[in-house]
Design a protein around this motif. Structure first.
Motif, mmCIF file in Angstrom:
data_model
loop_
_atom_site.group_PDB
_atom_site.id
_atom_site.type_symbol
_atom_site.label_atom_id
_atom_site.label_comp_id
_atom_site.label_asym_id
_atom_site.label_seq_id
_atom_site.Cartn_x
_atom_site.Cartn_y
_atom_site.Cartn_z
ATOM 1 N N VAL A 27 15.632 -1.147 -6.510
ATOM 2 C CA VAL A 27 14.896 0.067 -6.625
ATOM 3 C C VAL A 27 14.697 0.561 -7.893
ATOM 4 O O VAL A 27 15.472 0.698 -8.357
ATOM 5 N N ASN A 28 13.772 1.137 -8.107
ATOM 6 C CA ASN A 28 13.236 1.859 -9.589
ATOM 7 C C ASN A 28 12.695 3.141 -9.143
ATOM 8 O O ASN A 28 11.425 3.342 -8.696
ATOM 9 N N GLU A 29 13.442 4.004 -9.270
ATOM 10 C CA GLU A 29 13.114 5.625 -8.799
ATOM 11 C C GLU A 29 12.023 6.087 -9.691
ATOM 12 O O GLU A 29 11.575 7.135 -9.345
ATOM 13 N N GLU A 30 11.953 5.512 -10.992
ATOM 14 C CA GLU A 30 11.351 6.470 -11.881
ATOM 15 C C GLU A 30 9.825 6.211 -11.631
ATOM 16 O O GLU A 30 8.921 6.862 -11.912
ATOM 17 N N THR A 31 9.389 4.890 -10.884
ATOM 18 C CA THR A 31 8.126 4.540 -10.745
ATOM 19 C C THR A 31 7.980 4.506 -9.177
ATOM 20 O O THR A 31 7.087 4.059 -8.953
ATOM 21 N N ASN A 32 8.903 4.792 -8.459
ATOM 22 C CA ASN A 32 8.824 4.842 -7.098
ATOM 23 C C ASN A 32 8.350 3.518 -6.529
ATOM 24 O O ASN A 32 7.633 3.328 -5.624
ATOM 25 N N THR A 33 9.170 2.703 -7.021
ATOM 26 C CA THR A 33 8.780 1.148 -6.469
ATOM 27 C C THR A 33 10.016 0.586 -6.090
ATOM 28 O O THR A 33 11.224 0.682 -6.630
ATOM 29 N N LEU A 34 9.880 -0.276 -5.121
ATOM 30 C CA LEU A 34 10.755 -1.295 -4.526
ATOM 31 C C LEU A 34 10.372 -2.628 -5.017
ATOM 32 O O LEU A 34 9.348 -3.264 -4.693
ATOM 33 N N PHE A 35 11.326 -3.403 -5.905
ATOM 34 C CA PHE A 35 11.030 -4.640 -6.089
ATOM 35 C C PHE A 35 11.466 -5.695 -5.188
ATOM 36 O O PHE A 35 12.910 -5.700 -5.015
ATOM 37 N N VAL A 36 10.960 -6.754 -4.961
ATOM 38 C CA VAL A 36 11.473 -7.634 -3.660
ATOM 39 C C VAL A 36 11.472 -9.032 -4.372
ATOM 40 O O VAL A 36 10.272 -9.559 -4.743
ATOM 41 N N GLY A 37 12.508 -9.841 -4.463
ATOM 42 C CA GLY A 37 12.502 -11.294 -5.124
ATOM 43 C C GLY A 37 12.626 -12.038 -4.124
ATOM 44 O O GLY A 37 13.407 -11.858 -3.108
ATOM 45 N N GLY A 38 11.572 -13.024 -3.840
ATOM 46 C CA GLY A 38 11.508 -14.125 -2.890
ATOM 47 C C GLY A 38 11.384 -15.449 -3.280
ATOM 48 O O GLY A 38 11.385 -15.656 -4.394
ATOM 49 N N ARG A 39 10.601 -16.351 -2.501
ATOM 50 C CA ARG A 39 10.414 -17.456 -2.894
ATOM 51 C C ARG A 39 9.057 -17.780 -3.625
ATOM 52 O O ARG A 39 8.095 -17.507 -3.271
ATOM 53 N N ASP A 40 9.261 -17.884 -5.044
ATOM 54 C CA ASP A 40 8.040 -18.229 -5.796
ATOM 55 C C ASP A 40 7.245 -16.858 -6.008
ATOM 56 O O ASP A 40 6.245 -16.862 -6.442
ATOM 57 N N VAL A 41 7.833 -15.727 -5.785
ATOM 58 C CA VAL A 41 6.854 -14.405 -5.948
ATOM 59 C C VAL A 41 7.982 -13.351 -6.201
ATOM 60 O O VAL A 41 9.241 -13.201 -5.723
ATOM 61 N N VAL A 42 7.443 -12.264 -6.735
ATOM 62 C CA VAL A 42 8.258 -11.109 -6.884
ATOM 63 C C VAL A 42 7.082 -9.927 -6.481
ATOM 64 O O VAL A 42 5.944 -9.853 -6.695
ATOM 65 N N PHE A 43 7.711 -9.035 -5.335
ATOM 66 C CA PHE A 43 6.543 -8.291 -4.679
ATOM 67 C C PHE A 43 7.083 -6.636 -5.503
ATOM 68 O O PHE A 43 8.383 -6.408 -5.617
ATOM 69 N N PHE A 73 5.562 -18.984 -13.897
ATOM 70 C CA PHE A 73 6.877 -18.977 -13.864
ATOM 71 C C PHE A 73 7.656 -19.311 -12.521
ATOM 72 O O PHE A 73 8.607 -19.879 -12.399
ATOM 73 N N PHE A 74 6.776 -18.726 -11.550
ATOM 74 C CA PHE A 74 7.412 -18.826 -10.203
ATOM 75 C C PHE A 74 7.115 -19.789 -9.387
ATOM 76 O O PHE A 74 7.348 -20.074 -8.306
ATOM 77 N N SER A 75 6.296 -20.981 -10.136
ATOM 78 C CA SER A 75 6.066 -21.939 -9.597
ATOM 79 C C SER A 75 6.823 -23.385 -10.441
ATOM 80 O O SER A 75 6.432 -23.292 -11.566
ATOM 81 N N PRO A 76 7.624 -23.979 -9.789
ATOM 82 C CA PRO A 76 8.595 -25.058 -10.598
ATOM 83 C C PRO A 76 7.634 -26.042 -11.118
ATOM 84 O O PRO A 76 6.651 -26.377 -10.757
ATOM 85 N N ILE A 77 8.303 -26.538 -12.197
ATOM 86 C CA ILE A 77 7.604 -27.633 -12.982
ATOM 87 C C ILE A 77 7.325 -28.784 -12.162
ATOM 88 O O ILE A 77 8.171 -29.198 -11.359
ATOM 89 N N PRO A 78 6.008 -29.269 -12.078
ATOM 90 C CA PRO A 78 5.604 -30.324 -11.005
ATOM 91 C C PRO A 78 6.608 -31.638 -11.303
ATOM 92 O O PRO A 78 6.902 -32.320 -9.971
ATOM 93 N N SER A 79 6.883 -31.744 -12.296
ATOM 94 C CA SER A 79 7.934 -33.159 -12.580
ATOM 95 C C SER A 79 9.228 -32.852 -11.812
ATOM 96 O O SER A 79 9.887 -33.750 -11.201
ATOM 97 N N ARG A 86 2.120 -8.057 -6.864
ATOM 98 C CA ARG A 86 2.878 -9.347 -6.521
ATOM 99 C C ARG A 86 2.886 -10.229 -7.803
ATOM 100 O O ARG A 86 1.670 -10.123 -8.496
ATOM 101 N N VAL A 87 3.611 -10.795 -8.335
ATOM 102 C CA VAL A 87 3.709 -11.819 -9.421
ATOM 103 C C VAL A 87 4.321 -13.244 -8.796
ATOM 104 O O VAL A 87 5.168 -13.363 -8.391
ATOM 105 N N ASN A 88 3.079 -13.986 -8.781
ATOM 106 C CA ASN A 88 3.451 -15.391 -8.493
ATOM 107 C C ASN A 88 2.749 -16.517 -9.558
ATOM 108 O O ASN A 88 2.159 -17.514 -9.270
#
Length: 466
Positions: free
Chosen positions: A10-26, A44-50, A39-41
């Motif tokens: 919770v970031n109350e300064e920006t009235n934002t709830l950040f949610v970490g999930g699989r391959d994404v941050v909302f 960085f949030f996609s594992p290296i293919p190898s 959202r950020v995906n």
């Protein structure tokens, strides 16, 4: 859909709830969490293919990037860590990442089911997790500036399951010039008891923020690592709750008045025990040490240390007393002090709860998460209100009324039963009732209760006796 959610911030300064999930941050609107801001995906949030291909070939299915750590650095930046296909990685984030992804072994778990804890403090990242893929090297680590870690010894950490990590600013208005502390709560296999089977016990450990490690002994290792058993029991029944599930630090204006609230479980009974900072501080600053002793024709026994304790006190932070003796940092400490704390990290005294018994007992409800808020009633008295998540998707609200703890509200959070895995309390957005006590009645403004006095409480809503 918000699937595979791992962590909330919770970031109350920006009235934002950040949610970490699989391959994404909302990023969600805190006023209306159904509205997605961003959202950020990215890469960085996609594992290296190898790596992804490698671990699929080995049969590991959880090779996505599960975001497990979200920490606020300032109003603009977050610090984000994820499993990254069994290759833990951390990066800095505003709404888009900064592209400084870094090797993060010891900062973040290798896979999402491993227990961990972390805290970000003034440019320093503290973490409690595993240092290797197999989970056989548990570690409490400070990274970024002046890296320091625990020893890989069972006397320090023995198969721990980390629960929580908190900073307590004990340097504030401290006449002894003491340092801030990082406290870690976990469950581990006890080394000090002799049983045929493994015995799990709950612990609270602490380190000093100013700890730089030793010069010769304990180089880049904590010189202030001490731990104690966290006791929660029903003394009259000799019934002990050994496994801590969650912990919440209710901070007060003076750090000495702050309280740790912990959820414990044993069999089908859940308990909430409360611990004062004053008691915790005294166990570590004044208590006796326990250490291993070799006994003829017998395994190693752990006994209270009765010999001479070196000076300055082993495991203590650098304070005015140490400075008066010429010890300005931990690197100045004598080898005998460091050798002692290396071999005696366990305190003999347990940390006992306020009142020496749980503040709440509940049979049939397995609590998973706890948050606590302090509210002022119409009588100008203050009350600690507990919010407790259960393993079947309910939220219980409990408070102390005339010296008795009652569950005054129960809410079903999910349509299908599933565990409550995270609770975040927004001090600005949450609407809590104003409470006052009148002739033994719990009254509420903003919450209509179907009862008044404790005698009228339904059994399903009151504290369940053993």
């Amino acid at each position: 859909a918000l699937a595979n959610i791992s962590t909330l911030l919770v970031n109350e300064e920006t009235n934002t709830l950040f949610v970490g999930g699989r391959d994404v941050v909302f990023a969600l609107d805190l006023n209306n969490i159904s509205r997605e801001i961003a959202r950020v995906n990215e890469r960085f949030f996609s594992p290296i293919p190898s790596l992804k291909k490698k671990y699929f070939a080995c049969g590991f299915l959880q090779c996505q990037n599960y975001i497990l750590c979200l920490h606020k650095i300032n109003a603009s930046y977050l610090y984000v860590c994820g499993t990254n296909a069994y290759h833990p990685t951390c990066d800095y984030m505003v709404i888009s990442l900064q592209g400084r992804a870094e090797e993060s072994r010891g900062k973040c778990p290798f896979e999402p089911t491993q227990k961990y804890a972390s805290v970000f403090v003034a440019g320093e990242f503290y973490s409690a997790t595993s240092n290797n893929f197999l989970g056989t090297e548990p570690i409490i680590l400070r990274s970024m500036r002046n890296p320091v870690r625990t020893e890989f010894k069972t006397s320090w950490l023995n198969e721990p399951s980390f629960v929580s990590m908190e900073i307590v600013q004990e340097s504030e208005s401290n006449p002894n010039g003491d340092d801030d502390k990082i406290y870690v709560v976990f469950t581990e296999t006890a080394v000090e008891f002799e049983f045929y089977d493994k015995l799990l016990v709950s612990r609270i450990a602490r380190v000093c923020r100013g700890d730089l490690g030793g010069k010769r002994v304990l180089q880049r290792r904590w010189t202030s690592f001490l731990k104690s058993r966290l006791s929660c029991s029903i003394p009259e029944l000799n019934f002990h709750f050994n496994i801590v599930q969650d912990i919440f630090l209710l901070r007060k204006r003076r750090w000495q008045d702050s309280i740790f609230y912990g959820i414990f479980s044993q069999l089908d009974i859940s308990a909430v025990c409360a611990y004062s900072m004053k008691t915790i501080q005294e166990v570590f600053s004044k208590g006796s040490y326990k250490g291993p002793v070799t006994v003829q024709h017998s395994p190693v026994k752990w006994m209270v240390y009765r010999g001479e304790v070196p000076v300055p006190r082993p495991g203590a932070c650098i304070d005015n007393s140490a400075r008066s003796m010429g010890y300005n940092t931990s690197t100045d400490l004598p080898d005998k002090v460091l050798q002692f704390v290396r071999d005696h990290p366990l305190m003999d005294d347990s940390v006992n709860p306020i009142g020496d018994s749980p503040v709440l007992l509940r049979r049939g409800s397995n609590y998973t998460r706890i948050v606590v808020d302090r509210v002022t009633g119409l009588d100008r008295q203050t009350y600690d209100v507990m919010f407790l998540g259960t393993d079947d998707g309910y939220l219980h609200k409990a408070l102390n009324c005339d010296g008795e703890m009652f569950i005054v509200e129960e809410l079903q959070l999910f349509l299908a039963p599933e565990p409550v895995q995270s609770l975040q309390l927004s001090s600005e957005k949450v609407e809590l009732p104003s409470l006052h006590v009148e002739r033994g009645c719990c009254n509420s403004l903003g919450l209509a209760l179907p009862w008044c006095s404790p005698e009228l409480l339904p059994k399903s809503s009151s504290q369940s006796p053993l």
